[in-house]
Write a protein that holds these residues in place. Structure first.
Motif, PDB file in Angstrom:
ATOM      1  N   HIS A  39      -8.673   0.967   2.432  1.00  0.00           N
ATOM      2  CA  HIS A  39      -8.690   1.819   3.630  1.00  0.00           C
ATOM      3  C   HIS A  39     -10.000   1.687   4.395  1.00  0.00           C
ATOM      4  N   LYS A  40     -11.090   1.437   3.660  1.00  0.00           N
ATOM      5  CA  LYS A  40     -12.402   1.292   4.289  1.00  0.00           C
ATOM      6  C   LYS A  40     -12.795  -0.162   4.532  1.00  0.00           C
ATOM      7  N   LEU A  63      -6.738   1.609  -3.175  1.00  0.00           N
ATOM      8  CA  LEU A  63      -6.278   2.190  -1.906  1.00  0.00           C
ATOM      9  C   LEU A  63      -7.440   2.711  -1.074  1.00  0.00           C
ATOM     10  N   GLU A  77       0.898   4.109  -2.908  1.00  0.00           N
ATOM     11  CA  GLU A  77       0.557   5.512  -2.660  1.00  0.00           C
ATOM     12  C   GLU A  77       1.668   6.430  -3.159  1.00  0.00           C
ATOM     13  N   ARG A 115       0.816  -1.220   0.000  1.00  0.00           N
ATOM     14  CA  ARG A 115       0.000   0.000   0.000  1.00  0.00           C
ATOM     15  C   ARG A 115       0.847   1.266   0.000  1.00  0.00           C
ATOM     16  N   SER A 116       1.845   1.321   0.833  1.00  0.00           N
ATOM     17  CA  SER A 116       2.675   2.533   0.923  1.00  0.00           C
ATOM     18  C   SER A 116       3.397   2.806  -0.390  1.00  0.00           C
TER      19      SER A 116
END
Length: 233
Positions: free
Chosen positions: A128-129, A124, A67, A63-64
């Motif tokens: 996140h949700k 993403l 992003e 994920r990082s």
């Protein structure tokens, strides 16, 4: 008795300094956009020939990094559109029609793809949700089947290839930059399509580096001469 510098001399020096700074900013911006894209492509954790499901699985695990690549695309798009205008104006100085069409096609092509949803951002946001990866894959499939997404994407493919070729030809015909640099630009975006469609990531990275080199060479001309459309010292 000591002599004092005249006001005219001081104003001329300030004007020259401002022009030089402006030229440097334009030159750096021109090269920066493609190089940011090259870095983003080099860092993405999946292959561009992977399915949406496979891409989302890789995004979930990185994920990082994903992003970071999204930031690269955003900043790269801004810089590349601005750089396209700068290089386009330089090309139009010697080849008005080719330079104009190249600038318009490449610039609007980049804007077209920038307004379509990105699978990276969709994934993403959903992750996140707490949305499951299987659901996100279905959302991605459905999103990219929409005409409002497909049409701008097809336009981008056409426009960024033809636009880069026309800009390169304009720079070549006008002898604005070294012929080898113009040819690097002409070949860069056709190579980009081959790399992206085939999932050959090094080729995709190379294509953006090629554009960055060509735009950088044009930037060196701008530093020395300006773009020819504004009065500079």
């Amino acid at each position: 008795m000591t002599a004092t510098p005249s006001r005219a001399h001081t104003v001329a020096e300030a004007t020259a300094s401002g022009a030089s700074t402006g030229r440097r900013i334009m030159a750096v911006t021109a090269a920066l956009g493609p190089l940011l894209f090259a870095a983003a492509v080099a860092l993405i954790p999946y292959g561009t020939a992977d399915s949406n499901k496979e891409m989302i699985n890789q995004i979930a695990d990185h994920r990082s990094l994903t992003e970071l690549t999204v930031w690269g695309w955003v900043l790269g798009t801004i810089a590349l559109v601005a750089g396209t205008v700068v290089v386009g104006l330089l090309a139009m100085r010697y080849s008005p029609k080719l330079g104009l069409w190249g600038m318009l096609l490449l610039g609007t092509g980049m804007l077209a793809i920038s307004v379509t949803p990105s699978l990276d951002v969709i994934a993403l946001g959903g992750l996140h949700k707490g949305v499951s990866q299987s659901v996100l894959a279905k959302i991605g499939d459905g999103t990219f089947e929409l005409p409002v997404v497909g049409v701008p994407t097809l336009y981008f493919v056409f426009a960024h290839v033809v636009g880069a070729i026309l800009l390169g030809v304009a720079l070549l015909r006008g002898r604005v930059i070294a012929p080898w640099a113009a040819w690097v630009l002409i070949l860069s975006m056709p190579l980009n399509v081959v790399g992206y469609a085939g999932g050959i990531m090094p080729v995709t990275v190379l294509s953006f580096v090629m554009m960055g080199i060509a735009f950088g060479v044009a930037g060196l001309v701008i530093i020395r001469q300006g773009i020819g459309w504004v009065r500079t010292a």
